[in-house]
Design a protein around this motif. Structure first.
Motif: not given
Length: 238
Positions: A36-37, A82, A178, A182, A186
């Motif tokens: 997600s990152r 993030h 991000r 995510y 984003s």
């Protein structure tokens, strides 16, 4: 001057590669395109000439509608922050994948093999807030090098890479952006302004009504032809 905004549309089109170096030579690594990152970081426990670890990022934008011959006036990469640590003042260098039609890497070896543009732009990161979108400096020179390739075609895919480095443990940092994994909202964005190449129009004057090439030739030779006939007839009547 058209402006276009491209957004990552596939979860595998952004990610990062981790590389471990020992005695200034690459030793091993790993790769992620499903987190997600995606991470930008540099770390050494003591002396970087002995060992260090770096994580660098990539973002691929599909079907970029820049026509052949266009002049890039500006371009910006936009990323959602993030979290991170000791990143304030650190530098991410943005370069492009120097190919006609980019393909996302699927492992660390493919990432390391990506051809890079000569042009690169440094983004010095400042203090940031989680969930906020931040804009890079103008990376028009990077985009220009890619779309200026002989094999570039409108709606080809274009890929950018963000890399970093350090020289001592005081340069250690971690920066998390991000990814599209995510959320779609984003996902990284690429905004490009360009001027299309001028088009050249060739206009051919239409002949006058009834005026054909045949007619033109006949008109040109008729006076001489009739003059010759008149001369022959005159000589024959003497």
């Amino acid at each position: 001057m058209p402006d276009i905004t491209e957004v990552i549309v596939d979860n595998a089109d952004d990610g990062y590669a981790l590389e471990n170096y020992y005695y200034e030579s690459y030793d091993s690594g790993s790769f992620s395109n499903s987190s997600s990152r995606f991470y930008l970081s540099w770390n050494t426990s003591s002396d970087p000439s002995m060992e260090y670890t770096v994580r660098n990022i990539y973002t691929r934008f599909q079907s970029v509608p820049i026509p052949v011959g266009a002049t890039i006036t500006s371009a910006y990469l936009k990323l959602y922050f993030h979290t991170g640590s000791t990143y304030d003042g650190k530098v991410m260098t943005i370069k492009g994948n120097n190919v006609d039609d980019a393909t996302s890497p699927t492992d660390v070896d493919e990432y390391r093999a990506l051809a890079l543009t000569t042009a690169g732009v440094d983004w010095t990161v400042g203090s940031m807030s989680g969930g906020t979108q931040y804009t890079s400096p103008d990376i028009g020179s990077v985009i220009s090098e890619i779309v200026g390739r002989a094999g570039w075609a409108e709606n080809n895919d274009l890929q950018l890479l963000g890399t970093t480095t350090g020289s001592s443990s005081s340069d250690n940092f971690l920066l998390q952006w991000r990814s599209r994994n995510y959320s779609e909202a984003s996902a990284p964005e690429l905004v490009i302004s360009y001027t299309a190449a001028a088009t050249t129009t060739t206009t051919t004057e239409a002949p006058a009504s009834g005026d054909t090439v045949y007619d033109s030739v006949i008109k040109a030779v008729q006076p001489a032809a009739f003059s010759l006939i008149d001369t022959v007839n005159t000589e024959g009547n003497r």
